[in-house]
Design a protein around this motif. Structure first.
Motif, PDB file in Angstrom:
ATOM      1  N   LEU A   1      47.803  33.948  30.142  1.00  0.00           N
ATOM      2  CA  LEU A   1      47.868  32.752  29.277  1.00  0.00           C
ATOM      3  C   LEU A   1      49.219  32.728  28.557  1.00  0.00           C
ATOM      4  O   LEU A   1      49.878  31.684  28.471  1.00  0.00           O
ATOM      5  CB  LEU A   1      46.704  32.798  28.284  1.00  0.00           C
ATOM      6  CG  LEU A   1      46.430  31.663  27.298  1.00  0.00           C
ATOM      7  CD1 LEU A   1      47.078  31.851  25.963  1.00  0.00           C
ATOM      8  CD2 LEU A   1      46.682  30.284  27.871  1.00  0.00           C
TER       9      LEU A   1
ATOM     10  N   GLU B   1      37.858  31.978  25.234  1.00  0.00           N
ATOM     11  CA  GLU B   1      37.792  32.612  26.564  1.00  0.00           C
ATOM     12  C   GLU B   1      39.129  33.221  27.007  1.00  0.00           C
ATOM     13  O   GLU B   1      39.181  33.928  28.016  1.00  0.00           O
ATOM     14  CB  GLU B   1      37.311  31.610  27.621  1.00  0.00           C
ATOM     15  CG  GLU B   1      38.258  30.440  27.913  1.00  0.00           C
ATOM     16  CD  GLU B   1      37.953  29.200  27.075  1.00  0.00           C
ATOM     17  OE1 GLU B   1      37.424  29.352  25.953  1.00  0.00           O
ATOM     18  OE2 GLU B   1      38.253  28.091  27.554  1.00  0.00           O
ATOM     19  N   HIS B   2      40.181  32.988  26.249  1.00  0.00           N
ATOM     20  CA  HIS B   2      41.504  33.473  26.653  1.00  0.00           C
ATOM     21  C   HIS B   2      41.756  34.923  26.246  1.00  0.00           C
ATOM     22  O   HIS B   2      42.836  35.264  25.743  1.00  0.00           O
ATOM     23  CB  HIS B   2      42.600  32.573  26.055  1.00  0.00           C
ATOM     24  CG  HIS B   2      42.689  31.219  26.696  1.00  0.00           C
ATOM     25  ND1 HIS B   2      43.086  30.088  26.025  1.00  0.00           N
ATOM     26  CD2 HIS B   2      42.426  30.816  27.966  1.00  0.00           C
ATOM     27  CE1 HIS B   2      43.061  29.046  26.851  1.00  0.00           C
ATOM     28  NE2 HIS B   2      42.667  29.462  28.031  1.00  0.00           N
ATOM     29  N   THR B   3      40.801  35.768  26.467  1.00  0.00           N
ATOM     30  CA  THR B   3      40.927  37.183  26.101  1.00  0.00           C
ATOM     31  C   THR B   3      41.421  38.021  27.278  1.00  0.00           C
ATOM     32  O   THR B   3      41.182  37.700  28.444  1.00  0.00           O
ATOM     33  CB  THR B   3      39.563  37.759  25.684  1.00  0.00           C
ATOM     34  OG1 THR B   3      38.588  37.341  26.653  1.00  0.00           O
ATOM     35  CG2 THR B   3      39.155  37.269  24.323  1.00  0.00           C
ATOM     36  N   ALA B   4      42.085  39.131  26.938  1.00  0.00           N
ATOM     37  CA  ALA B   4      42.418  40.152  27.933  1.00  0.00           C
ATOM     38  C   ALA B   4      41.360  41.247  27.832  1.00  0.00           C
ATOM     39  O   ALA B   4      40.720  41.632  28.810  1.00  0.00           O
ATOM     40  CB  ALA B   4      43.787  40.743  27.661  1.00  0.00           C
ATOM     41  N   PHE B   5      41.213  41.754  26.617  1.00  0.00           N
ATOM     42  CA  PHE B   5      40.165  42.728  26.286  1.00  0.00           C
ATOM     43  C   PHE B   5      39.818  42.468  24.828  1.00  0.00           C
ATOM     44  O   PHE B   5      40.463  41.622  24.183  1.00  0.00           O
ATOM     45  CB  PHE B   5      40.612  44.169  26.578  1.00  0.00           C
ATOM     46  CG  PHE B   5      42.073  44.423  26.412  1.00  0.00           C
ATOM     47  CD1 PHE B   5      42.606  44.730  25.172  1.00  0.00           C
ATOM     48  CD2 PHE B   5      42.947  44.342  27.497  1.00  0.00           C
ATOM     49  CE1 PHE B   5      43.961  44.946  25.005  1.00  0.00           C
ATOM     50  CE2 PHE B   5      44.319  44.561  27.339  1.00  0.00           C
ATOM     51  CZ  PHE B   5      44.820  44.866  26.087  1.00  0.00           C
TER      52      PHE B   5
ATOM     53  N   ILE C   1      36.141  41.494  29.941  1.00  0.00           N
ATOM     54  CA  ILE C   1      36.091  40.093  29.493  1.00  0.00           C
ATOM     55  C   ILE C   1      37.413  39.377  29.733  1.00  0.00           C
ATOM     56  O   ILE C   1      37.667  38.324  29.159  1.00  0.00           O
ATOM     57  CB  ILE C   1      35.734  40.002  27.994  1.00  0.00           C
ATOM     58  CG1 ILE C   1      36.784  40.739  27.137  1.00  0.00           C
ATOM     59  CG2 ILE C   1      34.341  40.563  27.738  1.00  0.00           C
ATOM     60  CD1 ILE C   1      36.682  40.436  25.654  1.00  0.00           C
ATOM     61  N   CYS C   2      38.249  39.939  30.587  1.00  0.00           N
ATOM     62  CA  CYS C   2      39.562  39.336  30.839  1.00  0.00           C
ATOM     63  C   CYS C   2      39.409  37.941  31.448  1.00  0.00           C
ATOM     64  O   CYS C   2      38.634  37.744  32.389  1.00  0.00           O
ATOM     65  CB  CYS C   2      40.358  40.250  31.778  1.00  0.00           C
ATOM     66  SG  CYS C   2      41.933  39.532  32.286  1.00  0.00           S
ATOM     67  N   TYR C   3      40.192  36.986  30.932  1.00  0.00           N
ATOM     68  CA  TYR C   3      40.151  35.621  31.466  1.00  0.00           C
ATOM     69  C   TYR C   3      40.547  35.606  32.939  1.00  0.00           C
ATOM     70  O   TYR C   3      40.044  34.818  33.729  1.00  0.00           O
ATOM     71  CB  TYR C   3      41.098  34.709  30.675  1.00  0.00           C
ATOM     72  CG  TYR C   3      41.063  33.279  31.133  1.00  0.00           C
ATOM     73  CD1 TYR C   3      40.016  32.448  30.783  1.00  0.00           C
ATOM     74  CD2 TYR C   3      42.081  32.759  31.937  1.00  0.00           C
ATOM     75  CE1 TYR C   3      39.964  31.139  31.217  1.00  0.00           C
ATOM     76  CE2 TYR C   3      42.037  31.447  32.377  1.00  0.00           C
ATOM     77  CZ  TYR C   3      40.977  30.640  32.015  1.00  0.00           C
ATOM     78  OH  TYR C   3      40.930  29.344  32.453  1.00  0.00           O
TER      79      TYR C   3
ATOM     80  N   ASN D   1      33.560  37.386  31.845  1.00  0.00           N
ATOM     81  CA  ASN D   1      34.149  36.176  31.258  1.00  0.00           C
ATOM     82  C   ASN D   1      33.667  34.974  32.080  1.00  0.00           C
ATOM     83  O   ASN D   1      34.156  34.709  33.175  1.00  0.00           O
ATOM     84  CB  ASN D   1      35.677  36.244  31.253  1.00  0.00           C
ATOM     85  CG  ASN D   1      36.300  35.108  30.439  1.00  0.00           C
ATOM     86  OD1 ASN D   1      35.823  33.970  30.470  1.00  0.00           O
ATOM     87  ND2 ASN D   1      37.343  35.416  29.692  1.00  0.00           N
TER      88      ASN D   1
ATOM     89  N   PHE E   1      42.155  40.749  21.900  1.00  0.00           N
ATOM     90  CA  PHE E   1      43.548  40.493  22.293  1.00  0.00           C
ATOM     91  C   PHE E   1      43.671  39.417  23.374  1.00  0.00           C
ATOM     92  O   PHE E   1      42.781  39.233  24.194  1.00  0.00           O
ATOM     93  CB  PHE E   1      44.213  41.803  22.723  1.00  0.00           C
ATOM     94  CG  PHE E   1      44.273  42.790  21.585  1.00  0.00           C
ATOM     95  CD1 PHE E   1      45.226  42.658  20.584  1.00  0.00           C
ATOM     96  CD2 PHE E   1      43.330  43.807  21.472  1.00  0.00           C
ATOM     97  CE1 PHE E   1      45.251  43.526  19.505  1.00  0.00           C
ATOM     98  CE2 PHE E   1      43.344  44.682  20.383  1.00  0.00           C
ATOM     99  CZ  PHE E   1      44.316  44.546  19.404  1.00  0.00           C
TER     100      PHE E   1
ATOM    101  N   VAL F   1      34.750  46.114  28.116  1.00  0.00           N
ATOM    102  CA  VAL F   1      36.090  45.512  28.079  1.00  0.00           C
ATOM    103  C   VAL F   1      36.312  44.515  29.215  1.00  0.00           C
ATOM    104  O   VAL F   1      37.403  43.943  29.337  1.00  0.00           O
ATOM    105  CB  VAL F   1      37.207  46.586  28.124  1.00  0.00           C
ATOM    106  CG1 VAL F   1      37.151  47.466  26.886  1.00  0.00           C
ATOM    107  CG2 VAL F   1      37.130  47.407  29.394  1.00  0.00           C
TER     108      VAL F   1
ATOM    109  N   TYR G   1      44.980  37.177  26.543  1.00  0.00           N
ATOM    110  CA  TYR G   1      45.273  37.381  27.961  1.00  0.00           C
ATOM    111  C   TYR G   1      46.763  37.152  28.257  1.00  0.00           C
ATOM    112  O   TYR G   1      47.319  36.095  27.947  1.00  0.00           O
ATOM    113  CB  TYR G   1      44.420  36.393  28.766  1.00  0.00           C
ATOM    114  CG  TYR G   1      44.680  36.405  30.247  1.00  0.00           C
ATOM    115  CD1 TYR G   1      44.760  37.596  30.957  1.00  0.00           C
ATOM    116  CD2 TYR G   1      44.837  35.224  30.953  1.00  0.00           C
ATOM    117  CE1 TYR G   1      44.995  37.614  32.319  1.00  0.00           C
ATOM    118  CE2 TYR G   1      45.059  35.221  32.321  1.00  0.00           C
ATOM    119  CZ  TYR G   1      45.144  36.421  32.991  1.00  0.00           C
ATOM    120  OH  TYR G   1      45.377  36.432  34.346  1.00  0.00           O
TER     121      TYR G   1
ATOM    122  N   MET H   1      43.929  37.996  19.071  1.00  0.00           N
ATOM    123  CA  MET H   1      43.189  36.735  19.121  1.00  0.00           C
ATOM    124  C   MET H   1      42.963  36.248  17.692  1.00  0.00           C
ATOM    125  O   MET H   1      43.095  37.006  16.728  1.00  0.00           O
ATOM    126  CB  MET H   1      41.813  36.952  19.771  1.00  0.00           C
ATOM    127  CG  MET H   1      41.809  37.200  21.246  1.00  0.00           C
ATOM    128  SD  MET H   1      42.223  35.741  22.249  1.00  0.00           S
ATOM    129  CE  MET H   1      40.739  34.721  22.025  1.00  0.00           C
TER     130      MET H   1
END
Lengths: 159, 159
Positions: B60, B48-52, A16-18, A24, B55, A14, B57, B108
């Motif tokens: 963003l 690349e704008h992920t939180a986990f 991979i947070c921006y 990431n 989903f 998990v 971030y 996402m």
């Protein structure tokens, strides 16, 4: 002061947070160091992180506060449980509320320092305050509600 | 609905905002369309704008809300003054407070829709509410205090 940032202990699948994920490649790589009382983080905005000439973009600052406050909440929760960070069962949180007050413009070209403290440590919610300093001047102040969740590996509602 | 986003009318010398500046090549290029009642914006997060996993971030999302709410405040203020956007004297604002509640994880892979409304139109402060929708589900709700300033061309305090 912990030798490693709390983000190093986030589970690989998990992380991979921006804002703060070590996996990431395009992200900000925000790092939180917890000393038992204060979570500290530093970040130097990139040239493109401007709001207007000479000053830092507020959305970037909100992002720094978000990840750093959540990191501080997680580190403090491990501490409160008397456990080393990253030990099972995992302690993790997501952001419930982010309330950011911009006290004055934050200048570009300097390293920003973030200091976060625990205001309230609950079973379900952890409230974190955070101040952002530029050359020792507090420019932004925030309060974040971190919500404890069993895991960040959420399932989509439609699944 | 206005044909052009309000951000097109921001003055060239300050239009370098990472969130919405037309002259920031690396930025998000957030655009606000004001129809006299609602400010609308759409944005599809980058991979690349992920939180986990799966989903978006939260930082963003806070950024989208910030620029779109300020854009809505500026567009509405021109409207309230009975003037076309971009006419002199310039009407502009900066963010005083950004209060974001994350109601549920934002998925996402879909276009996000933001709708902002004016809650309070003051001489000095404009309060804007904003909701973020993913496939018609409201996932985030926010309130932003926009502070009117004479110009975004701030001078540094040390100058």
């Amino acid at each position: 002061m912990s030798q490693q940032p709390i983000q190093n202990f986030y589970k690989d699948d998990v992380a991979i947070c921006y804002g703060c994920g070590k996996h990431n490649a395009d992200g900000l790589h925000i790092k939180t160091f917890w000393d038992g009382e204060i979570g500290r983080s530093t970040f130097t905005p990139r040239p493109e992180h401007t709001a207007f000439p000479g000053f830092v973009y507020g959305g970037l600052i909100a992002s720094l506060i978000d990840c750093h406050s959540i990191g501080t909440a997680i580190a403090a929760a491990y501490d409160a449980a008397g456990r080393a960070p990253g030990t099972d069962p995992e302690i993790t949180c997501v952001t419930g509320n982010l309330n950011v007050s911009y006290l004055k413009p934050t200048p570009m070209g300097v390293e920003l320092v973030l200091e976060a403290r625990i205001k309230e440590m609950g079973e379900r919610k952890i409230v974190v305050t955070c101040s952002v300093y530029a050359q020792d001047v507090e420019t932004v102040r925030a309060e974040t509600v971190a919500v404890r969740v069993p895991s960040r590996m959420f399932k989509k509602e439609a699944d």
